[in-house]
Design a protein around this motif. Structure first.
Motif, PDB file in Angstrom:
ATOM      1  N   ALA A  28       0.809  -1.223   0.000  1.00 19.75           N
ATOM      2  CA  ALA A  28       0.000   0.000   0.000  1.00 19.75           C
ATOM      3  C   ALA A  28       0.841   1.271   0.000  1.00 19.75           C
ATOM      4  N   ALA A  29       1.993   1.223   0.654  1.00 19.45           N
ATOM      5  CA  ALA A  29       2.840   2.423   0.712  1.00 19.45           C
ATOM      6  C   ALA A  29       3.247   2.884  -0.680  1.00 19.45           C
ATOM      7  N   GLY A  32      -0.884   2.092  -3.076  1.00 14.53           N
ATOM      8  CA  GLY A  32      -2.172   2.575  -2.610  1.00 14.53           C
ATOM      9  C   GLY A  32      -3.205   1.462  -2.596  1.00 14.53           C
ATOM     10  N   GLU A 109       2.136   3.342   7.289  1.00  9.12           N
ATOM     11  CA  GLU A 109       2.118   3.996   5.983  1.00  9.12           C
ATOM     12  C   GLU A 109       0.883   3.564   5.195  1.00  9.12           C
ATOM     13  N   ALA A 110       0.499   2.303   5.331  1.00  7.93           N
ATOM     14  CA  ALA A 110      -0.736   1.840   4.690  1.00  7.93           C
ATOM     15  C   ALA A 110      -1.935   2.568   5.279  1.00  7.93           C
ATOM     16  N   ARG A 112      -1.914   5.607   6.364  1.00  9.23           N
ATOM     17  CA  ARG A 112      -1.924   6.938   5.748  1.00  9.23           C
ATOM     18  C   ARG A 112      -2.586   6.893   4.370  1.00  9.23           C
ATOM     19  N   ARG A 113      -2.219   5.890   3.596  1.00 10.35           N
ATOM     20  CA  ARG A 113      -2.818   5.773   2.265  1.00 10.35           C
ATOM     21  C   ARG A 113      -4.303   5.457   2.370  1.00 10.35           C
ATOM     22  N   ALA A 116      -6.159   8.684   3.099  1.00  8.83           N
ATOM     23  CA  ALA A 116      -6.295   9.494   1.890  1.00  8.83           C
ATOM     24  C   ALA A 116      -7.381   8.930   0.976  1.00  8.83           C
ATOM     25  N   PHE A 117      -7.446   7.621   0.879  1.00 12.18           N
ATOM     26  CA  PHE A 117      -8.459   6.974   0.045  1.00 12.18           C
ATOM     27  C   PHE A 117      -9.858   7.228   0.599  1.00 12.18           C
TER      28      PHE A 117
END
Length: 224
Positions: A28-29, A32, A109-110, A112-113, A116-117
């Motif tokens: 995902a980092a 996405g 980090e995943a 964070r993505r 955003a999604f």
């Protein structure tokens, strides 16, 4: 998703969800949560496109809902066991939220993505329901018996604490995440101050719950 019914079909589907989720979080980092990223995750997990469609018919949004549900169970488990001495409500809420973040931490980090999604306009309604579901899971784990106005106010308030603390956590790259813990403690203090205010208002003879009924009657007057 994950209705818990017994049977080989559901066991296999949950196993597929777990396998695909694990691969999706790894990538995902960089990738996405796009449809192509999910297809690659399924392939890396040894799953077919048909299994991917069965596991997450709504695509990435369903995958993130599954991940969120797993985090909710981790939060609930952190406060479900009997404690000696028994924890106060504010301590239980803090422990549950910290446990939820600890569950997500290996894939920050995943997360964070994912945030955003979920912030995309067409995903916002589902994101709001996920936060509400998380708040409900924590209150149920704390043994909340309310079914009236308090049922909604408690979950609405905790939803705010959950979402703001999550955002603060995403921006906290310190090793001990002390800033997040301090932020969470301050938000819970705010909630307790609000509860004290409600109690004072109620002691003064004003029913804060009745105020909402009065407003409703103003907007929807009874027919004679």
């Amino acid at each position: 998703l994950g209705d818990g019914r017994a049977g080989p079909v559901f066991v296999v589907r949950d196993a597929a969800r777990e396998a695909i989720l694990a691969e999706a979080l790894k990538a995902a980092a960089f990738d996405g949560f796009t449809p192509l990223a999910l297809e690659r995750a399924a392939a890396d997990a040894g799953r077919t496109k048909a299994e991917l469609a069965a596991a997450f018919p709504g695509g990435a949004i369903d995958l993130l809902a599954w991940w969120s549900g797993r985090a909710d169970r981790a939060a609930a488990a952190a406060i479900a066991a009997p404690q000696e001495p028994p924890l106060k409500i504010r301590e239980k809420a803090a422990r549950a939220i910290e446990a939820r973040l600890a569950f997500l931490r290996p894939h920050k980090e995943a997360a964070r993505r994912a945030a955003a999604f979920l912030a995309l306009p067409h995903n916002v309604p589902r994101a709001a329901r996920l936060v509400w579901t998380s708040a409900d899971a924590i209150w149920r784990a704390m043994g909340d018996p309310s079914t009236d106005f308090n049922f909604y106010s408690k979950r609405a308030i905790l939803s705010g604490v959950l979402s703001t603390t999550f955002v603060r956590w995403l921006a906290d790259d310190s090793e001990d995440e002390a800033a997040t813990k301090s932020f969470l403690a301050a938000r819970i203090d705010n909630v307790m101050q609000f509860e004290k205010l409600k109690a004072r208002v109620r002691d003064s003879g004003v029913d804060p719950e009745g105020m909402f009924g009065w407003l409703a009657r103003m907007r929807y007057p009874e027919r004679r």
